[in-house]
Motif scaffolding. Structure first.
Motif, mmCIF file in Angstrom:
data_model
loop_
_atom_site.group_PDB
_atom_site.id
_atom_site.type_symbol
_atom_site.label_atom_id
_atom_site.label_comp_id
_atom_site.label_asym_id
_atom_site.label_seq_id
_atom_site.Cartn_x
_atom_site.Cartn_y
_atom_site.Cartn_z
ATOM 1 N N MET A 181 1.725 12.186 -9.692
ATOM 2 C CA MET A 181 0.911 13.100 -9.644
ATOM 3 C C MET A 181 2.140 14.483 -9.748
ATOM 4 S SD MET A 181 -1.454 11.758 -6.817
ATOM 5 C CE MET A 181 -2.532 13.491 -6.413
ATOM 6 N N TYR A 199 4.960 15.208 -6.918
ATOM 7 C CA TYR A 199 5.456 14.998 -5.926
ATOM 8 C C TYR A 199 6.584 14.483 -6.160
ATOM 9 C CZ TYR A 199 0.964 17.339 -5.284
ATOM 10 O OH TYR A 199 -0.089 18.066 -4.744
ATOM 11 N N GLU A 200 7.464 14.880 -5.772
ATOM 12 C CA GLU A 200 8.764 14.818 -5.709
ATOM 13 C C GLU A 200 9.537 14.200 -4.449
ATOM 14 O OE1 GLU A 200 9.777 13.183 -8.983
ATOM 15 O OE2 GLU A 200 8.753 14.026 -10.344
ATOM 16 N N ASP A 201 9.087 15.137 -3.837
ATOM 17 C CA ASP A 201 10.031 15.426 -2.509
ATOM 18 C C ASP A 201 9.642 13.715 -1.452
ATOM 19 O OD1 ASP A 201 10.399 18.304 -3.304
ATOM 20 O OD2 ASP A 201 8.682 18.281 -3.277
ATOM 21 N N PHE A 202 9.172 13.517 -1.586
ATOM 22 C CA PHE A 202 8.693 12.159 -0.640
ATOM 23 C C PHE A 202 9.783 10.883 -1.250
ATOM 24 C CE2 PHE A 202 5.147 14.808 -0.632
ATOM 25 C CZ PHE A 202 5.004 15.172 0.230
ATOM 26 N N LEU A 203 10.400 10.778 -0.491
ATOM 27 C CA LEU A 203 11.134 9.415 -0.677
ATOM 28 C C LEU A 203 10.414 7.996 -0.252
ATOM 29 C CD1 LEU A 203 14.813 10.813 1.169
ATOM 30 C CD2 LEU A 203 13.936 10.451 -0.796
ATOM 31 N N SER A 204 9.601 8.341 0.795
ATOM 32 C CA SER A 204 9.402 6.904 0.780
ATOM 33 C C SER A 204 8.149 6.785 1.360
ATOM 34 C CB SER A 204 10.138 6.058 1.603
ATOM 35 O OG SER A 204 9.524 6.312 2.695
ATOM 36 N N VAL A 205 6.713 6.192 1.682
ATOM 37 C CA VAL A 205 5.673 6.244 2.418
ATOM 38 C C VAL A 205 5.522 4.393 2.851
ATOM 39 C CG1 VAL A 205 3.160 6.315 2.555
ATOM 40 C CG2 VAL A 205 4.936 7.395 0.716
ATOM 41 N N ARG A 206 4.843 4.878 4.281
ATOM 42 C CA ARG A 206 4.849 3.085 5.199
ATOM 43 C C ARG A 206 3.181 3.423 5.295
ATOM 44 N NH1 ARG A 206 7.407 -1.668 4.595
ATOM 45 N NH2 ARG A 206 7.524 -1.701 6.677
ATOM 46 N N SER A 207 2.632 2.446 5.797
ATOM 47 C CA SER A 207 1.670 2.690 5.825
ATOM 48 C C SER A 207 0.393 2.305 6.992
ATOM 49 C CB SER A 207 0.777 2.323 5.001
ATOM 50 O OG SER A 207 0.240 1.169 4.447
ATOM 51 N N GLY A 208 -0.454 2.412 8.083
ATOM 52 C CA GLY A 208 -0.278 1.758 9.469
ATOM 53 C C GLY A 208 -2.111 1.611 9.738
ATOM 54 N N ALA A 216 1.828 6.920 -6.902
ATOM 55 C CA ALA A 216 1.226 7.791 -7.672
ATOM 56 C C ALA A 216 1.736 8.914 -7.190
ATOM 57 C CB ALA A 216 -0.482 7.184 -6.354
ATOM 58 N N LEU A 217 2.379 9.044 -5.346
ATOM 59 C CA LEU A 217 2.089 10.459 -5.516
ATOM 60 C C LEU A 217 3.665 11.314 -6.292
ATOM 61 C CD1 LEU A 217 3.183 10.510 -1.622
ATOM 62 C CD2 LEU A 217 1.167 11.785 -2.856
ATOM 63 N N ILE A 271 0.785 4.132 -2.291
ATOM 64 C CA ILE A 271 1.168 5.561 -2.638
ATOM 65 C C ILE A 271 2.420 6.579 -3.047
ATOM 66 C CG2 ILE A 271 0.760 7.409 -1.430
ATOM 67 C CD1 ILE A 271 -0.453 5.511 0.860
ATOM 68 N N GLN A 301 0.770 -1.244 -0.147
ATOM 69 C CA GLN A 301 -0.217 0.142 0.432
ATOM 70 C C GLN A 301 0.918 1.283 0.068
ATOM 71 O OE1 GLN A 301 -2.877 0.532 3.830
ATOM 72 N NE2 GLN A 301 -3.579 2.201 2.378
#
Lengths: 83, 83
Positions: free
Chosen positions: B32, B34-43, B28-29, B25, B21
């Motif tokens: 869209m 948004y290149e500033d995000f290195l990783s996403v972890r969901s919880g 998708a970022l 995400i 997940q």
């Protein structure tokens, strides 16, 4: 040096919106003999690792929350900056 | 007086466990713009409302976490007492 920042976005249902997952968990707890819990509300969170030199990060996080992470019709979100 | 207490249980995947997940995400970022995000972890998190006169609440929360709210094989959890 690692200047990367971290933010956590918490997404929860607005007050008054039915939370079937929470209701189901609460029923399961009662059936398992845990009678001490009055209600359960469920939510999701996302830990975002952000490049250290990012400008305008608050606006960007706000945008991705309303566009992607949360459904503003039924959900609300809050952002916690970790470092 | 309302003596009810509240606790929040945070459940996240253990380090090293793949988070499809979060990966989705993150992709998708990037798409869209948004290149500033290195990783996403969901919880997930669960807000528990607890009867005020409950004894042994720490043990009970611990039990329901490992029995119901989290999968101890791949997930870890933390508990925050709110009041």
């Amino acid at each position: 040096m690692n200047n990367n920042r971290k933010a956590i976005v918490y997404v929860r249902l607005k007050d008054g919106v039915l939370d079937p997952q929470g209701v189901t968990i609460h029923k399961a707890l009662t059936q398992m003999g845990y009678e001490d819990f009055l209600s359960v509300r469920s939510g999701r969170f996302f830990e975002l690792e952000i490049k250290g030199d990012t400008a305008d990060i608050d606006r960007k996080i706000d945008e991705i929350c309303s566009k992607l992470l949360a459904n503003p019709v039924i959900e609300k979100y809050s952002v916690e900056k970790v470092k």
